[in-house]
Design an enzyme around this catalytic site. Structure first.
Site, PDB file in Angstrom:
ATOM      1  N   HIS A 128      -7.177  -6.810   0.015  1.00 38.46           N
ATOM      2  CA  HIS A 128      -6.105  -5.823  -0.122  1.00 38.46           C
ATOM      3  C   HIS A 128      -5.013  -5.975   0.925  1.00 38.46           C
ATOM      4  CE1 HIS A 128      -4.366  -1.991  -1.356  1.00 38.46           C
ATOM      5  NE2 HIS A 128      -4.295  -1.661  -0.076  1.00 38.46           N
ATOM      6  N   ASP A 165       0.829  -1.188   0.000  1.00 41.71           N
ATOM      7  CA  ASP A 165       0.000   0.000   0.000  1.00 41.71           C
ATOM      8  C   ASP A 165       0.878   1.258   0.000  1.00 41.71           C
ATOM      9  OD1 ASP A 165      -3.082   0.740   0.465  1.00 41.71           O
ATOM     10  OD2 ASP A 165      -1.932   2.015   1.818  1.00 41.71           O
TER      11      ASP A 165
END
Length: 302
Positions: A272, A104
């Site tokens: 994610h 991320d």
């Protein structure tokens, strides 16, 4: 921190305008692990112990996140500035050359570190991320609906900060649930650690500044790099959740191949939050990648 990293040492190093917090453990070729939003270094708790058997693992909170405290927030903590501080951190730990693994926001700092300091980065792995330039070029209604925080956080100060102050736990919980598919996929102790960090107004401001930089300075740097044909010179490995694959978009390997000549990768299960949702798959890809590209490299030389 003993709850999450019982065999690791506390990281407390002040360099380049940041007092870095986190943990360090293991011995061998060095690896820098960089977390994403809305997390802290706790995000690597399922990955780091396995790596520490063969590597020296350095796991800081990103500048402004968690307990890593910048001395000042201006000039803005762009990915370039964060990368420079993290390079100074690794040098302070005795590492001149090392691998970088980022998830991320940490992956965005990681590729900036590899681009700007190729002499320092022996190998780079990106989890769930393509460069900001490519991510923004692909924005559509589906992306905007799921990732509205990109554009909310990037609004001019201090409107997002004031709104976040009203319900920081609720905002963080929704973010985690959206990324993972279910809030229960992050165990209560880790979730509480993330909540505790996000309750700090200084952390929330740093997060907003991070996203403001993404759509301003960071995007401009990516655009200039693309125009100049700059590429990562190190091997690149990319992982992404199969649930995020889109037939109407290039694959992450295709995107990263515009940024590096040596790119490999694969899809995984989970959502994610790959280091937390699919740690075994991450390790199955990461460990041989590190063995291949650090074993014969001068990584770790002092």
């Amino acid at each position: 921190m003993a709850t999450f990293y019982p065999e690791f040492r506390t990281l407390d190093v002040e360099v380049a305008g940041v007092r870095f917090a986190g943990v360090v453990g293991g011995s061998g070729p060095p690896v820098l692990l960089l977390h994403g939003y809305p997390q802290t270094h706790v995000a690597w708790r399922k990955i780091a112990p396995a790596l520490a058997g063969s590597h020296n693992v350095v796991i800081p909170d990103l500048p402004g996140y968690g307990a890593s405290r910048p001395g000042a927030m201006q000039p803005r903590w762009t990915k370039r500035r964060a990368a420079e501080a993290l390079l100074s951190l690794m040098q302070a730990c005795g590492h001149q050359r090392f691998a970088v693994v980022g998830h991320d926001r940490g992956a965005r700092v990681g590729y900036r570190l590899a681009l700007d300091h190729p002499e320092a980065v022996a190998a780079y792995m990106s989890l769930t991320v393509v460069p900001t330039l490519d991510a923004m070029a692909a924005v559509d209604a589906r992306f905007a609906a799921k990732n509205f925080h990109w554009f909310f956080f990037a609004q001019e100060a201090d409107l997002p900060e004031r709104l976040l102050a009203a319900a920081p736990d609720a905002f963080l919980d929704r973010a985690i649930a959206t990324m993972a598919g279910d809030l229960d996929k992050v165990e209560p102790a880790a979730l509480e650690a993330y909540r505790r960090a996000f309750r700090d107004p200084a952390v929330r401001h740093a997060v907003c500044e991070d996203y403001r930089a993404a759509l301003c300075e960071d995007l401009a740097l990516d655009t200039a790099d693309r125009a100049q044909g700059r590429k990562l010179s190190c091997p690149v490995r990319v992982l992404w959740p199969a649930t995020e694959a889109r037939s109407d978009h290039p694959t992450p390997i295709e995107v990263w191949s515009r940024w590096a000549d040596d790119v490999t990768g694969s899809a995984t299960s989970g959502g994610h939050l790959l280091p937390e949702e699919a740690p075994d798959e991450v390790l199955a890809a990461l460990q041989p990648f590190l063995r291949e590209h650090l074993a014969g490299d001068r990584a770790g030389s002092h």
